[in-house]
Design an enzyme around this catalytic site. Structure first.
Site, PDB file in Angstrom:
ATOM      1  N   GLY A 436      43.781  32.772  42.988  1.00  0.00           N
ATOM      2  CA  GLY A 436      42.828  33.215  43.999  1.00  0.00           C
ATOM      3  C   GLY A 436      41.752  34.097  43.413  1.00  0.00           C
ATOM      4  N   ASP A 557      40.433  45.082  58.191  1.00  0.00           N
ATOM      5  CA  ASP A 557      39.929  43.769  57.757  1.00  0.00           C
ATOM      6  C   ASP A 557      40.911  42.676  58.169  1.00  0.00           C
ATOM      7  OD1 ASP A 557      38.132  42.004  56.661  1.00  0.00           O
ATOM      8  OD2 ASP A 557      38.819  42.270  54.595  1.00  0.00           O
TER       9      ASP A 557
END
Length: 706
Positions: A436, A557
């Site tokens: 990632g 978030d």
């Protein structure tokens, strides 16, 4: 490879030793020069050696018995001056330096001739100096005239003959005057001969300065050492010029007898023969004999110089033995060598047996030096490595982390392991498998020694401006103990960028399963039941963060891309880089906006205030994604629209079934879908007070799921 580098290291060691020896040699030379200077400036024993800042060497002196004769008497005026000032005899001739080689630096007052704007004369002054047996030096004294309507005359005696000369300076405007230039425009200079006595300088004007009085009312004239004078146009103004300028005089010892008969010079010293060159010199000077230094006018002022102490003063080789003798030195070779010991002679040549011993000694010394240098190099590298790790620890916020973790003592949380850089490289196979990439860093898959899979997050922070975010994430995650929050296993701070080691969750993100069909995710497996389970687990985790930790945590978030799924579709929240620890019932004001577009709480954007209801709004967007299959920012090919606003609008228009994901409409309970949709709308309320808490959301979703 280390052995091959030894010659270079040895050369560096030799260079350092040579530099050290050179520095010691320079130090010895400096000391010798200082000693010599002090010796030259010696006064007669028991006499004053200094007046103010000026050294008074014999034959000069300030008291009877301390000077050779009246010509060399110095008056040290400590009544009117502080520090005291020396003057020649009883005159106003200010002495600034006395040199044993026959030069005397003094200050001379300037001659002036001034007028007012109507041409009326003001008091004028001549500069007169009577030098007795001293004379003007031949080392470069000039007569200087300054003014734009000016000339000057210098007169005196050169031996038995009179001397007179002059110089003129004119200008119409300051525009023609150049600083540093003294060639007749505003400034004129001529060289005067050495040997002059009773010097008189008279300053005069052609037209009483009537044509130039606005910028130059005076004529100035003086004799000055040319090396100490630099003309500036400021000198043309009234009061713009100093009262005195330096000039150089010549002194010598005059006698009717010979130098030897008069016994002028001391031991180890001799007389210079008198020079009568155009009547400029007819007296004597003393100088130390070769190999000696000091004051030659004192009886024992010249002392032998030990040339053997300073390599620059002798001609012996490195393998020499230098023997100092009065006024000179000799060179001889050390034991085991033969020759004359001089650099320009035969030098010193080793005997046969000596050569073998020297070779053996050099070889052993080389091996020993190699071992020592290798060991020192190893210690240096190790120390440098440790210092570098300490530096990175500080840069990566290690001290801040220690302070923050110390505040959490006593709280129930598993202790995170501190990994070394070498361990991280083994775990990630030297960062070989990237799984990632994000704005805050890259994620690598790895395996612990027991084959437990892990995810290693390598921060992109290089300038360390975001250290607080990294430390914040570490502190936040380290105190969380919930099955639906990604567990932190450890960290590494001794690398250039910080590293975090998490448990590995290998089934991708919720965002990928809902929206990225082209990546091969098993999107069809996200039935309504699975989606409801994911929503309930995520809400439970956020409720835990808000109300069950020692200090409430606001994630800031929340989004589908920050919800990981394992093989059983268990939800796990991660990425706490933007999170905040918030005391109970406290509202954070003037906060910097954090989060992802489409998920941001509109009330927080307007008020810059952060509460736990900000996470509720973001979770409401995730619920809308689960219900509709749409992204937080919808695109129709021309512009992007907010999913939250679209969802609320459709619900108000009773078009819920039209916007729901077709896959869940068929297999879901419509009543249940409507209940969850209404809960979503409450979460997406523009006003935070109208939103439920995450605890209320979690209880309602849990009730729907179970």
């Amino acid at each position: 490879m280390g052995f091959l580098k030894m010659p270079f290291r040895l050369i560096m060691l030799v260079v350092l030793v040579q530099l050290l020896l050179l520095a010691m040699s320079c130090h010895r030379g400096t000391s010798r020069a200082s000693t010599a200077s002090a010796a030259h400036a010696q006064a007669k024993p028991g006499c004053l050696n200094r007046c103010g800042d000026v050294e008074i060497p014999y034959p000069f002196g300030t008291e009877p018995g301390c000077f050779l004769n009246e010509d060399f008497r110095i008056t040290c005026n400590d009544t009117h001056f502080n520090p005291p000032k020396p003057f020649l005899w009883d005159s106003n001739i200010d002495v600034v330096n006395i040199s044993i080689d026959g030069h005397l630096n003094v200050m001379q007052y300037i001659a002036s001739d001034c007028y007012d704007r109507k041409g009326n004369s003001e008091p004028s002054y001549d500069a007169t100096i009577s030098l007795s047996d001293f004379t003007v030096s031949d080392t470069g004294n000039n007569l200087v005239v300054i003014g734009c309507d000016s000339y000057a005359i210098v007169s005196g005696f050169l031996g038995e003959d009179s001397y007179e000369s002059g110089c003129r300076s004119t200008c119409d405007s300051l525009d023609y005057v150049t600083n540093g230039s003294c060639v007749g425009i505003g400034c004129c200079q001529i060289e005067i001969p050495g040997g002059l006595k009773e010097l008189d300088v008279e300053a005069l004007s052609y037209n009483n300065h009537t044509n130039v009085s606005s910028f130059n009312p005076c004529t100035y004239a003086f004799v000055v050492d040319q090396s100490e004078f630099h003309f500036t146009s400021n000198y043309l103004a009234l009061g713009g010029i100093p009262d005195q300028f330096p000039m150089v005089l010549h002194w010598e010892i005059t006698t009717n007898k010979t130098c030897e008969e008069e016994k002028i010079c001391g031991l180890n010293a001799s007389c210079d023969e008198p020079k009568d060159n155009n009547n400029t010199s007819s007296g004597y000077h003393c100088k130390c004999n070769k190999g000696c230094e000091g004051n030659p006018y004192l009886s024992d002022g010249c002392q032998d110089v030990n040339e053997c102490e300073d390599p620059s003063l002798n001609n012996c080789t490195r393998t020499h033995i230098c023997d100092n003798i009065p006024g000179s030195y000799t060179c001889r070779c050390r034991k085991g060598f033969h020759g004359d010991g001089t650099k320009d002679g035969r030098g010193c040549i080793p005997n046969q047996n000596t050569a073998l011993k020297v070779a053996l000694g050099v070889g052993i010394s080389f091996v020993f030096a190699t071992m020592i240098i290798s060991w020192l190099h190893f210690l240096w590298k190790r120390r440098r490595y440790m210092k570098l790790k300490e530096k990175f620890f500080e840069q990566n916020g290690g001290r801040i982390l220690q302070r923050e973790l110390s505040k959490l003592q006593g709280q129930s949380s598993e202790k995170a392991k501190i990994f070394t850089e070498e361990e991280i490289k083994r775990v990630t196979n030297n960062y070989a498998n990237v799984i990632g990439r994000g704005g805050s860093g890259d994620v690598y898959k790895g395996f612990l020694p027991d084959r437990t899979p892990v995810a290693v997050k390598k921060s992109n922070i290089v300038d360390h401006k975001k250290n607080d975010e990294f430390i914040n994430e570490l502190v936040v995650v380290s105190q969380i103990n919930n099955r639906n929050v990604v567990r932190l296993l450890g960290c590494c701070l001794e690398t250039q960028v910080p590293l975090l080691v998490y448990e590995f969750v290998g089934n991708g993100t919720l965002f990928e399963h809902i929206h990225e069909k082209d990546k091969g995710k098993a999107t069809n497996n996200l039935s309504w039941e699975v989606r409801l389970k994911i929503a309930a687990e995520t809400a439970g985790a956020l409720s835990y963060l808000h109300s069950e930790t020692n200090v409430p945590i606001i994630h800031r978030d929340v989004k589908s891309a920050n919800i990981l799924l394992d093989e059983k579709y268990t939800a796990k929240i991660f990425d706490f880089g933007a999170s905040k620890l918030v005391p109970i019932d406290e509202i954070i004001k003037n906060t910097i906006l954090k989060g992802t577009s489409g998920y941001l709480d509109p009330e927080s954007c307007q008020t810059s205030k952060l509460t736990d209801k900000s996470d509720v709004y973001s979770f409401g967007v995730v619920l809308a994604e689960l219900l509709t299959g749409e992204k937080a920012l919808m695109s129709d090919g021309q512009e992007e629209r907010s999913l939250a606003m679209h969802f609320l609008s459709s619900l108000e228009q009773n078009r819920l079934l039209e916007i729901l994901d077709g896959r869940i409409v068929n297999d879901g309970n419509k009543k249940q879908l409507k209940e969850v949709a209404r809960l979503t709308a409450r979460c997406l309320s523009v006003r935070g007070k109208e939103r439920p808490t995450m605890r209320e959301v979690a209880l309602e979703l849990k009730g729907q799921y179970f």
